[in-house]
Design an enzyme around this catalytic site. Structure first.
Site, PDB file in Angstrom:
ATOM      1  NE  ARG A  52      -2.542   1.136   3.565  1.00  0.00           N
ATOM      2  CZ  ARG A  52      -3.259   0.944   4.675  1.00  0.00           C
ATOM      3  NH1 ARG A  52      -4.525   0.577   4.591  1.00  0.00           N
ATOM      4  NH2 ARG A  52      -2.715   1.131   5.857  1.00  0.00           N
ATOM      5  CE  LYS A 151      -2.206   4.907   7.022  1.00  0.00           C
ATOM      6  NZ  LYS A 151      -3.405   5.473   7.645  1.00  0.00           N
ATOM      7  CD  GLU A 184     -11.928   5.873   4.997  1.00  0.00           C
ATOM      8  OE1 GLU A 184     -11.325   4.862   5.361  1.00  0.00           O
ATOM      9  OE2 GLU A 184     -11.487   6.683   4.155  1.00  0.00           O
TER      10      GLU A 184
HETATM   11  N1  PXG Z   1      -9.335   4.579   7.059  1.00  0.00           N
HETATM   12  C1  PXG Z   1      -8.461   5.573   7.275  1.00  0.00           C
HETATM   13  C2  PXG Z   1      -8.775   6.922   6.778  1.00  0.00           C
HETATM   14  C3  PXG Z   1      -7.260   5.304   7.956  1.00  0.00           C
HETATM   15  O1  PXG Z   1      -6.371   6.276   8.171  1.00  0.00           O
HETATM   16  C4  PXG Z   1      -7.966   2.996   8.202  1.00  0.00           C
HETATM   17  C5  PXG Z   1      -9.106   3.323   7.493  1.00  0.00           C
HETATM   18  C6  PXG Z   1      -7.721   1.585   8.608  1.00  0.00           C
HETATM   19  O2  PXG Z   1      -6.696   1.017   7.810  1.00  0.00           O
HETATM   20  P1  PXG Z   1      -5.756  -0.144   8.366  1.00  0.00           P
HETATM   21  O3  PXG Z   1      -4.915  -0.490   7.222  1.00  0.00           O
HETATM   22  O4  PXG Z   1      -4.989   0.430   9.524  1.00  0.00           O
HETATM   23  O5  PXG Z   1      -6.659  -1.237   8.774  1.00  0.00           O
HETATM   24  C7  PXG Z   1      -7.006   4.004   8.428  1.00  0.00           C
HETATM   25  C8  PXG Z   1      -5.728   3.696   9.145  1.00  0.00           C
HETATM   26  C9  PXG Z   1      -3.484   6.447  14.164  1.00  0.00           C
HETATM   27  C10 PXG Z   1      -3.576   5.383  13.143  1.00  0.00           C
HETATM   28  O6  PXG Z   1      -2.384   6.685  14.659  1.00  0.00           O
HETATM   29  C11 PXG Z   1      -4.473   5.499  12.101  1.00  0.00           C
HETATM   30  C12 PXG Z   1      -4.547   4.498  11.144  1.00  0.00           C
HETATM   31  C13 PXG Z   1      -3.730   3.411  11.250  1.00  0.00           C
HETATM   32  C14 PXG Z   1      -2.838   3.307  12.305  1.00  0.00           C
HETATM   33  C15 PXG Z   1      -2.748   4.314  13.266  1.00  0.00           C
HETATM   34  O7  PXG Z   1      -4.516   7.058  14.483  1.00  0.00           O
HETATM   35  N2  PXG Z   1      -5.446   4.656  10.129  1.00  0.00           N
END
Ligand code: PXG
Length: 285
Positions: A52, A151, A184
């Site tokens: 990703r 991201k 989301e």
């Molecule tokens: N949507 C968004 C907008 C994100 O930023 C997810 C979904 C979930 O994706 P993953 O791949 O983690 O299942 C994210 C991920 C934090 C933090 O520090 C945020 C994320 C991941 C890890 C830490 O708040 N966001």
């Protein structure tokens, strides 16, 4: 010795780990990142996170100056040096230091940063009792403006929605897309359960394709629960039997109230509980 942070192949003490104020990552949010969990000292689903990250970088014309193999080694080394077992890895690639203008061609080298640290988790009561969401008035970025699949270091869209959630006393906020469909949350994907069927918005709803979302889809398959990636409205969320969020930090967390409406019984449902147990089994055994 304090926490050791990787910058371009060198380890610095946390307090000395610094990046130029001319870096376009700071000046313009020009860069990409990943948030990865580690369990038992091992980065969880690292390959998927690196895929990703590379896709995000390609989408913004950023060349990561490392192979995926070298990045894998660097992540493992950073975890090992800091003796992080159950923790968090933040991988950042910025455009690098440049001039005070947008032109990415006038920057030096991309900067690669790896931080491995302990993680502050949601309190256990959220997993026992569920959490509450509000819908943010800030809609998710239009995919044609800045694809939510990237991201990127530009997280203002999510941060503005997060502020709305916090102001309403919620740790997460629900974001809709430009069509008014459920997209989301600010840092988590969303699932609803109704009549034993899991539903989650598809990629083209304008979401980040969460890696935890993929894991939960796999776990649902093992539990022989049907999963459908379909457009959802807020109505679908309000009338769901169960609702939960997925994310690297949150893992799988139940939602029991949305916009002040009680979801299902008002308690985390049996399918959500089963998936939380399966997720913990997968990551902690
Ligand atoms: N949507 C968004 C907008 C994100 O930023 C997810 C979904 C979930 O994706 P993953 O791949 O983690 O299942 C994210 C991920 C934090 C933090 O520090 C945020 C994320 C991941 C890890 C830490 O708040 N966001």
């Amino acid at each position: 010795m304090g926490l050791q942070v990787y910058i371009n192949g060198t380890y610095f003490d946390k307090d000395d780990a610094k990046i130029s104020v001319y870096d376009h990552g700071l000046l313009y949010g020009d860069g990409v990142f990943e948030g990865i969990r580690s369990y038992g000292g091992k980065a969880f689903r690292l390959e998927e996170h690196l895929d990703r990250l590379w896709d995000s970088a390609r989408a913004i014309w950023l060349e990561i100056p490392l192979t995926k193999e070298a990045m894998t080694d660097a992540v493992n080394e950073t975890l090992a040096r800091n003796k992080i077992d159950d923790g968090y890895v933040r991988l950042v690639v910025t455009r690098g230091a440049g001039t005070l203008g947008l032109d990415p061609n006038r920057t030096s080298n991309p900067q690669v940063i790896i931080i491995a640290d302990r993680i502050s988790l949601y309190p256990e009561e959220f997993y026992d009792q569920g959490l509450e969401l509000v819908t943010a008035s800030t809609i998710r970025n239009h995919p044609a403006a800045l694809s939510p699949r990237i991201k990127s270091l530009n997280y203002l869209n999510n941060i503005l929605a997060k502020i709305e959630g916090l102001q309403a006393g919620c740790v997460e906020a629900l974001m809709l897309n430009t069509k008014g469909e459920v997209a989301e949350c600010t840092g988590d994907n969303i699932f609803v359960v109704r009549d034993g069927v899991l539903r989650t918005p598809p990629t083209d709803a304008g979401i980040l394709e969460g890696i935890t979302r993929d894991v939960v889809i796999e776990l649902a398959g093992e539990a022989e629960l049907p999963v459908r990636e379909v457009a959802l409205t807020r109505h679908d969320v309000y009338v769901a039997n169960e609702c939960f969020l997925t994310g690297s930090a949150a893992e799988v967390v139940p939602v029991v109230k949305v916009d002040n409406r009680v979801i299902g019984s008002g308690e985390p449902g049996p399918i959500t509980r089963d998936l939380i147990a399966r997720f913990r089994q997968l990551t902690r055994s």
